[in-house]
Design a protein around this motif. Structure first.
Motif, PDB file in Angstrom:
ATOM      1  N   ALA A   1      14.186  52.707  52.824  1.00  0.00           N
ATOM      2  CA  ALA A   1      15.159  52.413  51.771  1.00  0.00           C
ATOM      3  C   ALA A   1      15.781  51.032  51.986  1.00  0.00           C
ATOM      4  O   ALA A   1      16.011  50.291  51.023  1.00  0.00           O
ATOM      5  N   LEU A   2      16.047  50.678  53.248  1.00  0.00           N
ATOM      6  CA  LEU A   2      16.584  49.340  53.537  1.00  0.00           C
ATOM      7  C   LEU A   2      15.573  48.252  53.163  1.00  0.00           C
ATOM      8  O   LEU A   2      15.938  47.214  52.626  1.00  0.00           O
ATOM      9  N   VAL A   3      14.314  48.491  53.494  1.00  0.00           N
ATOM     10  CA  VAL A   3      13.267  47.505  53.188  1.00  0.00           C
ATOM     11  C   VAL A   3      13.138  47.330  51.676  1.00  0.00           C
ATOM     12  O   VAL A   3      12.918  46.221  51.187  1.00  0.00           O
ATOM     13  N   ALA A   4      13.340  48.418  50.924  1.00  0.00           N
ATOM     14  CA  ALA A   4      13.145  48.380  49.475  1.00  0.00           C
ATOM     15  C   ALA A   4      14.411  48.008  48.699  1.00  0.00           C
ATOM     16  O   ALA A   4      14.433  48.104  47.474  1.00  0.00           O
ATOM     17  N   LEU A   5      15.458  47.568  49.395  1.00  0.00           N
ATOM     18  CA  LEU A   5      16.696  47.184  48.703  1.00  0.00           C
ATOM     19  C   LEU A   5      16.408  46.098  47.664  1.00  0.00           C
ATOM     20  O   LEU A   5      15.583  45.208  47.900  1.00  0.00           O
ATOM     21  N   PRO A   6      17.123  46.147  46.556  1.00  0.00           N
ATOM     22  CA  PRO A   6      16.986  45.046  45.592  1.00  0.00           C
ATOM     23  C   PRO A   6      17.508  43.755  46.233  1.00  0.00           C
ATOM     24  O   PRO A   6      18.307  43.796  47.172  1.00  0.00           O
ATOM     25  N   ASN A   7      17.078  42.639  45.722  1.00  0.00           N
ATOM     26  CA  ASN A   7      17.395  41.343  46.330  1.00  0.00           C
ATOM     27  C   ASN A   7      18.892  41.114  46.523  1.00  0.00           C
ATOM     28  O   ASN A   7      19.311  40.605  47.555  1.00  0.00           O
ATOM     29  N   ASP A   8      19.723  41.498  45.543  1.00  0.00           N
ATOM     30  CA  ASP A   8      21.154  41.263  45.677  1.00  0.00           C
ATOM     31  C   ASP A   8      21.743  42.075  46.827  1.00  0.00           C
ATOM     32  O   ASP A   8      22.572  41.586  47.597  1.00  0.00           O
ATOM     33  N   LYS A   9      21.286  43.309  47.000  1.00  0.00           N
ATOM     34  CA  LYS A   9      21.795  44.149  48.094  1.00  0.00           C
ATOM     35  C   LYS A   9      21.217  43.698  49.440  1.00  0.00           C
ATOM     36  O   LYS A   9      21.895  43.759  50.460  1.00  0.00           O
ATOM     37  N   LYS A  10      19.972  43.252  49.415  1.00  0.00           N
ATOM     38  CA  LYS A  10      19.359  42.727  50.638  1.00  0.00           C
ATOM     39  C   LYS A  10      20.125  41.492  51.112  1.00  0.00           C
ATOM     40  O   LYS A  10      20.427  41.350  52.299  1.00  0.00           O
ATOM     41  N   LEU A  11      20.473  40.623  50.173  1.00  0.00           N
ATOM     42  CA  LEU A  11      21.221  39.415  50.505  1.00  0.00           C
ATOM     43  C   LEU A  11      22.615  39.782  51.020  1.00  0.00           C
ATOM     44  O   LEU A  11      23.100  39.175  51.977  1.00  0.00           O
ATOM     45  N   ALA A  12      23.233  40.792  50.432  1.00  0.00           N
ATOM     46  CA  ALA A  12      24.554  41.240  50.891  1.00  0.00           C
ATOM     47  C   ALA A  12      24.448  41.808  52.311  1.00  0.00           C
ATOM     48  O   ALA A  12      25.324  41.566  53.158  1.00  0.00           O
ATOM     49  N   PHE A  13      23.384  42.536  52.597  1.00  0.00           N
ATOM     50  CA  PHE A  13      23.171  43.099  53.929  1.00  0.00           C
ATOM     51  C   PHE A  13      23.005  41.974  54.962  1.00  0.00           C
ATOM     52  O   PHE A  13      23.634  41.990  56.024  1.00  0.00           O
ATOM     53  N   ILE A  14      22.171  41.009  54.649  1.00  0.00           N
ATOM     54  CA  ILE A  14      21.973  39.871  55.564  1.00  0.00           C
ATOM     55  C   ILE A  14      23.290  39.112  55.740  1.00  0.00           C
ATOM     56  O   ILE A  14      23.634  38.688  56.843  1.00  0.00           O
ATOM     57  N   GLY A  15      24.058  38.974  54.640  1.00  0.00           N
ATOM     58  CA  GLY A  15      25.356  38.320  54.714  1.00  0.00           C
ATOM     59  C   GLY A  15      26.290  39.053  55.671  1.00  0.00           C
ATOM     60  O   GLY A  15      27.008  38.418  56.467  1.00  0.00           O
ATOM     61  N   LYS A  16      26.293  40.389  55.639  1.00  0.00           N
ATOM     62  CA  LYS A  16      27.126  41.180  56.565  1.00  0.00           C
ATOM     63  C   LYS A  16      26.696  40.951  58.007  1.00  0.00           C
ATOM     64  O   LYS A  16      27.533  40.819  58.906  1.00  0.00           O
ATOM     65  N   LEU A  17      25.380  40.914  58.233  1.00  0.00           N
ATOM     66  CA  LEU A  17      24.892  40.651  59.588  1.00  0.00           C
ATOM     67  C   LEU A  17      25.367  39.293  60.078  1.00  0.00           C
ATOM     68  O   LEU A  17      25.824  39.151  61.215  1.00  0.00           O
ATOM     69  N   LEU A  18      25.256  38.287  59.214  1.00  0.00           N
ATOM     70  CA  LEU A  18      25.674  36.933  59.596  1.00  0.00           C
ATOM     71  C   LEU A  18      27.183  36.871  59.833  1.00  0.00           C
ATOM     72  O   LEU A  18      27.646  36.270  60.801  1.00  0.00           O
ATOM     73  N   GLN A  19      27.918  37.513  58.959  1.00  0.00           N
ATOM     74  CA  GLN A  19      29.371  37.494  59.067  1.00  0.00           C
ATOM     75  C   GLN A  19      29.831  38.159  60.375  1.00  0.00           C
ATOM     76  O   GLN A  19      30.742  37.676  61.033  1.00  0.00           O
ATOM     77  N   ASN A  20      29.180  39.261  60.756  1.00  0.00           N
ATOM     78  CA  ASN A  20      29.609  40.035  61.933  1.00  0.00           C
ATOM     79  C   ASN A  20      29.041  39.522  63.251  1.00  0.00           C
ATOM     80  O   ASN A  20      29.675  39.701  64.295  1.00  0.00           O
TER      81      ASN A  20
END
Length: 190
Positions: free
Chosen positions: A93-112
């Motif tokens: 499900a994580l791999v299949a995230l839509p681009n906007d949610k995938k970008l938000a996930f990567i943003g959270k990783l970078l932020q944290n």
């Protein structure tokens, strides 16, 4: 009859009676021996039967215990497989995230997790999403690497002498370690 014949007849008669007495004693003794032998055999059979019953009961208990252990192992293996399937589906499900949610996930990783000056490696499929302009938005002087990581998603942060693996596989593994007990409790109630 004369005296000699009387003596011979008496000897023969006495020896005949003695033979009969010896024979009677021998038969009586043979019957006692046979009786004792029968009692001994019956006693030995009883002991043997008791030992066989004990061995049978012990083996039955052992077979039952082994079967219970095997059933427990099978049940545990099935539970572990079900847990693994749950986490694999979450990973899918994580791999299949839509681009906007995938970008938000990567943003959270970078932020944290990102620190000032680190280099960010991404997967080739995210090249159109994660750009240098996106990284500049975090104000941490992050640099986009020109080499890609071999993963299903996520990022790798590199600094001088270290590397932070934040790929989906690593993040999912960490989350699994932290949540597996609770997930098992929810799924199986034990």
């Amino acid at each position: 009859m004369n005296g000699k014949e009387n003596i011979i007849a008496k000897i023969l008669s006495d020896s005949d009676e003695k033979c009969k007495a010896i024979l009677a004693d021998a038969q009586k003794e043979a019957q006692e021996i046979a009786q004792n032998a029968q009692e001994f055999v019956a006693e030995q059979q009883q002991r043997l039967q008791e030992r066989l019953d004990g061995v049978f009961e012990e083996r039955s208990r052992n077979y039952l215990a082994t079967a219970k252990l095997d059933a427990g192992k099978y049940k545990l293996a099935q539970k572990q497989q079900l847990l693994a399937d749950c986490y694999n589906k979450a990973m899918d499900a994580l791999v299949a995230l839509p681009n906007d949610k995938k970008l938000a996930f990567i943003g959270k990783l970078l932020q944290n997790f990102a620190e000032d000056g680190e280099t960010v490696q991404i997967i080739k499929a995210d090249s159109s999403l994660v750009t240098q302009a996106f990284l500049d938005g975090f104000g941490k002087n992050l640099k986009l690497s020109h080499t890609h990581i071999d993963a299903r998603g996520g990022i790798v942060l590199q600094g001088v002498g270290y590397q932070k693996d934040l790929t989906l596989a690593t993040v999912a593994s960490y989350v699994r370690e932290q949540t597996e007990g609770e997930v098992a409790k929810i799924l199986f109630g034990d």
